[in-house]
Write a protein that holds these residues in place. Structure first.
Motif, mmCIF file in Angstrom:
data_model
loop_
_atom_site.group_PDB
_atom_site.id
_atom_site.type_symbol
_atom_site.label_atom_id
_atom_site.label_comp_id
_atom_site.label_asym_id
_atom_site.label_seq_id
_atom_site.Cartn_x
_atom_site.Cartn_y
_atom_site.Cartn_z
ATOM 1 N N ASP A 213 15.448 6.146 -0.904
ATOM 2 C CA ASP A 213 16.311 7.101 -1.018
ATOM 3 C C ASP A 213 17.870 6.930 -1.229
ATOM 4 N N GLU A 214 18.113 5.481 -1.507
ATOM 5 C CA GLU A 214 19.286 5.047 -1.731
ATOM 6 C C GLU A 214 19.219 4.430 -3.291
ATOM 7 N N ASN A 215 20.385 4.721 -4.052
ATOM 8 C CA ASN A 215 20.484 4.415 -5.641
ATOM 9 C C ASN A 215 20.975 2.895 -5.559
ATOM 10 N N THR A 216 21.263 2.306 -4.503
ATOM 11 C CA THR A 216 21.674 0.831 -4.350
ATOM 12 C C THR A 216 20.722 0.008 -4.538
ATOM 13 N N PHE A 217 20.313 -0.913 -5.493
ATOM 14 C CA PHE A 217 19.044 -1.544 -5.518
ATOM 15 C C PHE A 217 19.136 -2.821 -4.659
ATOM 16 N N ALA A 218 18.279 -2.445 -3.484
ATOM 17 C CA ALA A 218 18.143 -3.639 -2.595
ATOM 18 C C ALA A 218 16.834 -3.390 -1.581
ATOM 19 N N GLN A 219 16.623 -3.901 -0.622
ATOM 20 C CA GLN A 219 15.612 -3.870 0.086
ATOM 21 C C GLN A 219 15.052 -2.589 0.438
ATOM 22 N N HIS A 220 13.989 -2.244 0.197
ATOM 23 C CA HIS A 220 13.481 -0.758 0.687
ATOM 24 C C HIS A 220 13.071 -0.872 1.969
ATOM 25 N N LYS A 221 13.095 0.534 2.498
ATOM 26 C CA LYS A 221 12.378 0.729 3.956
ATOM 27 C C LYS A 221 10.855 0.345 3.978
ATOM 28 N N ALA A 222 10.281 0.128 4.988
ATOM 29 C CA ALA A 222 8.885 -0.274 5.239
ATOM 30 C C ALA A 222 8.091 0.831 4.601
ATOM 31 N N GLY A 223 7.084 0.630 4.093
ATOM 32 C CA GLY A 223 6.137 1.515 3.649
ATOM 33 C C GLY A 223 6.414 2.388 2.137
ATOM 34 N N ASN A 224 7.529 2.000 1.825
ATOM 35 C CA ASN A 224 8.018 2.531 0.684
ATOM 36 C C ASN A 224 7.716 1.683 -0.817
ATOM 37 N N LYS A 225 6.336 1.131 -0.652
ATOM 38 C CA LYS A 225 5.867 0.124 -1.813
ATOM 39 C C LYS A 225 4.453 0.230 -1.980
ATOM 40 N N GLY A 226 3.726 -0.417 -2.704
ATOM 41 C CA GLY A 226 2.479 -0.396 -2.981
ATOM 42 C C GLY A 226 1.950 -1.295 -4.249
ATOM 43 N N LYS A 227 0.697 -1.059 -4.401
ATOM 44 C CA LYS A 227 0.168 -1.618 -5.712
ATOM 45 C C LYS A 227 -1.197 -0.889 -6.165
ATOM 46 N N SER A 228 -1.619 -0.937 -7.398
ATOM 47 C CA SER A 228 -2.783 -0.211 -7.729
ATOM 48 C C SER A 228 -3.279 -0.845 -8.951
ATOM 49 N N TYR A 229 -4.606 -0.909 -9.058
ATOM 50 C CA TYR A 229 -5.150 -1.430 -10.280
ATOM 51 C C TYR A 229 -5.683 -0.262 -11.074
ATOM 52 N N VAL A 230 -5.107 -0.183 -12.246
ATOM 53 C CA VAL A 230 -5.504 1.141 -12.792
ATOM 54 C C VAL A 230 -5.864 0.908 -14.072
ATOM 55 N N LYS A 231 -6.865 1.595 -14.744
ATOM 56 C CA LYS A 231 -7.610 1.504 -15.982
ATOM 57 C C LYS A 231 -6.941 2.229 -17.021
ATOM 58 N N LEU A 232 -6.288 1.358 -17.853
ATOM 59 C CA LEU A 232 -5.157 2.169 -18.987
ATOM 60 C C LEU A 232 -6.376 2.493 -20.200
ATOM 61 N N GLY A 233 -7.568 1.712 -20.393
ATOM 62 C CA GLY A 233 -8.083 1.732 -21.473
ATOM 63 C C GLY A 233 -9.383 2.898 -21.351
ATOM 64 N N THR A 234 -10.193 2.972 -22.436
ATOM 65 C CA THR A 234 -11.009 4.009 -22.237
ATOM 66 C C THR A 234 -12.563 3.436 -22.295
ATOM 67 N N GLY A 235 -12.782 2.157 -22.293
ATOM 68 C CA GLY A 235 -14.017 1.757 -22.517
ATOM 69 C C GLY A 235 -14.567 1.844 -21.094
ATOM 70 N N GLU A 236 -16.155 1.610 -21.194
ATOM 71 C CA GLU A 236 -17.065 1.805 -19.971
ATOM 72 C C GLU A 236 -16.589 0.919 -18.840
ATOM 73 N N THR A 237 -16.562 1.293 -17.734
ATOM 74 C CA THR A 237 -16.391 0.516 -16.383
ATOM 75 C C THR A 237 -17.725 -0.006 -15.857
ATOM 76 N N ILE A 238 -17.807 -1.291 -15.542
ATOM 77 C CA ILE A 238 -18.975 -1.720 -14.741
ATOM 78 C C ILE A 238 -18.707 -1.826 -13.505
ATOM 79 N N SER A 239 -17.535 -2.489 -13.008
ATOM 80 C CA SER A 239 -17.365 -2.597 -11.518
ATOM 81 C C SER A 239 -15.962 -2.401 -11.212
ATOM 82 N N VAL A 240 -15.710 -1.706 -9.974
ATOM 83 C CA VAL A 240 -14.221 -1.549 -9.675
ATOM 84 C C VAL A 240 -13.849 -2.181 -8.467
ATOM 85 N N ASN A 241 -12.597 -2.826 -8.261
ATOM 86 C CA ASN A 241 -12.227 -3.547 -6.885
ATOM 87 C C ASN A 241 -11.892 -2.454 -5.683
#
Length: 591
Positions: free
Chosen positions: A176-204
C-alpha cells in the motif's frame, strides 16, 4: 538416495542453509484458478485470452496473450502501492525477471528488475527491449498495469525466457506504499500457471479425484542419529491386484530433519527381501537397496501432484508388488533425542486408465565425478545412448515433465535431444536451480524416438570450496539427475553412462553405456561410440548481453573425470551474481 543396487546418489541438505519459511509441503499451488469477479480491473480484458487468480482471495489477477516474439501480460491487485510480477524459473525469487509498477509524482512508473538472490532486486540495464509498458493505473484502491515481455530473452544474465507453450512460474508482491521496499507479511505469493493450450498430463497440486482409493506407506518410527547424514529403508507391500494405477501423490514432511522421501519399485526381489515388510526401518550406511525402479520422490519445495483423468502410473502383479521407502535425515548440528515416522500417501484406482505413465532416470550413475573447487561454473554431463533408447517402442515416447535435481552448489540443468547427429530443441532447461524450490517441470509434450541420444548436464558453483567436491550422499557432496515422466510406460528404467574405472567386467573397461530394464536382473553395460562422438549443437540464445552484465564459462572447466561428450555441449552461461549486501528483501515467496 540409493538408485538401484548398482548406484548411489544423494539428495541432501543442511537445515541451517535452507530458507527459513519454505513453501509448506502439501499446500496446493494454485494453477490457472480464475476469478469470476473482474469488474474492478481498470484495463480492457478483451485484449487477453488467458486469466489466472494468483492469490487465495481473488485480489491479485493475471491476464495474458502469447505472441510470436512478445507476449502481453496484465496484472491487477486490490492494493494502493507498488505491484510486482516476476517470471521465475523455479517459483523462487532467485533469478526472477520482474516487472514493477507504481505511482511517482502523479505518473505511473514502470521498471524491469532482476533478483540475483533473496535480496532486493536491482534495476536491469535493459529498460527498452525485454519489457515494455503499455498502460498503468492506480486509483480506487487498485494498482494495475499492462506490459509486453519478450519470449526469448536477449540477456540471460538479467532476464529469463518464458515458457509460453507450457507452464510458467510467476511470483508477485504488492504494497500500500509506492516506495519499492520490503512489503508487509502476506503480500506475496507464487503460482505455477499454464500459459500454453496443449493437453496437461499432471499438475503440481493436490486435487480431488472421483472414485479414487487411498493408501499410505509409513516408515516405522526411528531415532534420528546424531550424525549429519542418515538413510533409512522400509519395505512395503502395495495394494493387491493385477493392475492398479497411481493417480496422485501426497507427500508429507513429518520432521524438520527429513530432507527427502524416495519410493523405489522392486522387481525380481527375493523372498528374504520381502520379509522386510512390517519390520523396523534399516538405518545403515552398509544397506544395499535391492529395488531399482524409480516411482516418485519428495524434496524441499515440492507439493503434491495429481494426474489428469485418463493417466496413471501402473503397479500390481503385472508390474511390481513391493516398494522400498527411503528416507534421508539431515542433522548437521548433531541434535539428540529426535524421532520420526515418515509417510507417503497416494490415491489410486484398480480400474483401467487410458494411458500408462512411466519414469525414466537420466544423469550420473554412481556419483563418479569430482568438481574442481573455486569455479563459478563446473559442468557434469552424462549421455543416455541410442543403444538404450533403441529399446523404446517403435512409435517412441512422449515426455511431459522433468524433475531436475542437484544439491546446494547446483545452478543450471539441461537435457538435450540429439537425433541423427544433430541437436533438436532441448527437452528441458532450468536455470537458477534452488534446492529449497524443487518441482516437477511441466513440458509441452515432447516426442522422443528410438535411437535418440539424451545428454543431461548439470552446472555447479564451487567458488566457496577450496577442496575438490565429490559426488555422493552427504550434504557436502553433489549429484546430477533428471527424472523424466512420459507415456506410454515401458520397461526401460534408467539410461546413462557408467565409469568402470580400471575394473573390467565382461571385457569392458572405462566409460561404457548403461541401460536398466525392469525385465532383466541386472543393468546392461556396453561399449558406445555415442559417449564421445561430437554432434551439431544448436546456437546459444539469450547471450547478447554487453560485457558488463554477462559472464561466459568454458567447458574446459569440467572435472577431469567427466566424459568427452561434455566438451561439445553449449554452455549454460547464466551466472548468479549475489549482491554483497542484503538490503531490503522483496520476499515474493513463502521462504
Amino acid at each position: 538416495m540409493l538408485l538401484s543396487r548398482y548406484i548411489h546418489a544423494g539428495i541432501s541438505a543442511s537445515l541451517s542453509a535452507l530458507p527459513l519459511l519454505m513453501f509448506p509441503l502439501g499446500m496446493p499451488v494454485m494453477v490457472n484458478a480464475a476469478s469470476s469477479d473482474t469488474s474492478w480491473i481498470p484495463f480492457d480484458l478483451a485484449q487477453f485470452n488467458g486469466n489466472a487468480t494468483l492469490d487465495t482471495k481473488g485480489d491479485v489477477q493475471l491476464f495474458w496473450k502469447t505472441g510470436d516474439e512478445y507476449s502481453t501480460y496484465g496484472i491487477a491487485s486490490r492494493s494502493k502501492g507498488y505491484l510486482a510480477l516476476g517470471f521465475s524459473e523455479t517459483g523462487a525469487m532467485t533469478g526472477a525477471d520482474i516487472a514493477v509498477g507504481s505511482m511517482d509524482n502523479g505518473e505511473f512508473k514502470f521498471e524491469n528488475r532482476f533478483a540475483a538472490g533473496f535480496v532486493s532486486p536491482e534495476v536491469s540495464k535493459d529498460q527498452q527491449n525485454n519489457m515494455r509498458l503499455k498502460e498503468g493505473h492506480q486509483q480506487d484502491g487498485v494498482t494495475a498495469f499492462v506490459f509486453e515481455k519478450k519470449n526469448v530473452a536477449d540477456c540471460l544474465a538479467e532476464q529469463v525466457n518464458v515458457n509460453t507453450e507450457s507452464w510458467q512460474w510467476f511470483i508477485y508482491a504488492f504494497s500500500d506504499e509506492n516506495t519499492f521496499a520490503q512489503h508487509k507479511a502476506g503480500n506475496k505469493g507464487k503460482s505455477y500457471v499454464k500459459l500454453g493450450t496443449g493437453e496437461t498430463i499432471s499438475v503440481n497440486e493436490i486435487r480431488p479425484v472421483d472414485n479414487a482409493k487411498n493408501f499410505t506407506l509409513t516408515q516405522s518410527e526411528v531415532a534420528i542419529p546424531t550424525q549429519e547424514t542418515t538413510y533409512c529403508y522400509t519395505m512395503h507391500k502395495m495394494p493387491s491386484g493385477k493392475k492398479n494405477y497411481i493417480l496422485g501423490e501426497r507427500p508429507e514432511r513429518s520432521s524438520d530433519f527429513l530432507h527427502h522421501l524416495v519410493l523405489y519399485a522392486c522387481y525380481g526381489i527375493t523372498d528374504q527381501d520381502k520379509e522386510m515388510v512390517g519390520k523396523d526401518a534399516v538405518c545403515s550406511d552398509d544397506f544395499s537397496n535391492p529395488c531399482n525402479g524409480f516411482v516418485t520422490e519428495w524434496s524441499p519445495g515440492m507439493s503434491g501432484r495429481t494426474f489428469e483423468p485418463g493417466y496413471g502410473k501402473p503397479f500390481g502383479e503385472d508390474y511390481y508388488e513391493y516398494v522400498m521407502l527411503e528416507t534421508h535425515y539431515n542433522n548437521p548440528d548433531l541434535i539428540d533425542g529426535q524421532k520420526d515416522a515418515a509417510s507417503f500417501s497416494f490415491i489410486y484406482t484398480d480400474q483401467p486408465v487410458k494411458t500408462e505413465v512411466g519414469s525414466l532416470t537420466l544423469g550420473d550413475v554412481g556419483n563418479r565425478f569430482t568438481l574442481e573447487p573455486g569455479k563459478e561454473l563446473v559442468a557434469v554431463s552424462r549421455v543416455c545412448t541410442p543403444e538404450c533408447t533403441g529399446n523404446w517402442p517403435e512409435e517412441g515416447i512422449t515426455a511431459f515433465s522433468v524433475f531436475h535435481h542437484m544439491h546446494y552448489r547446483g545452478r543450471n540443468a539441461r537435457v538435450q535431444i540429439i537425433r541423427d547427429g544433430k541437436e533438436i530443441a532441448p527437452l528441458s532447461e532450468l536455470r537458477h536451480f534452488d534446492y529449497g524450490y524443487q518441482f516437477s517441470k511441466g513440458l509441452n509434450q515432447i516426442k522422443l524416438l528410438p535411437g535418440d541420444m539424451l545428454i543431461t548436464t548439470c552446472e555447479f558453483e564451487t567458488t566457496g570450496d577450496t577442496e575438490p567436491v565429490k559426488g555422493g550422499l552427504s550434504s557436502q557432496q553433489e549429484m546430477c539427475f533428471s527424472w523424466v515422466d512420459y507415456y506410454p510406460a515401458n520397461t526401460i528404467m534408467m539410461c546413462s553412462q557408467f565409469d568402470m574405472g580400471n575394473s573390467t567386467k565382461d571385457g569392458l573397461t572405462g566409460v561404457v553405456g548403461f541401460c536398466s530394464d525392469s525385465t532383466k536382473p541386472e543393468a546392461e553395460r556396453f561399449e558406445s561410440a555415442s559417449i564421445t562422438n561430437p554432434f551439431e549443437a544448436l546456437p546459444e540464445t539469450g547471450n547478447t548481453c554487453n560485457a558488463s552484465n554477462s559472464t561466459g564459462t568454458d567447458s574446459s572447466d569440467n572435472a577431469a573425470d567427466d566424459s568427452a561428450a561434455s566438451s561439445s555441449l553449449p554452455s549454460l552461461t547464466l551466472l548468479i551474481t549475489m549482491l554483497s549486501t542484503l538490503g531490503f528483501y522483496l520476499a515474493f515467496n513463502d521462504y
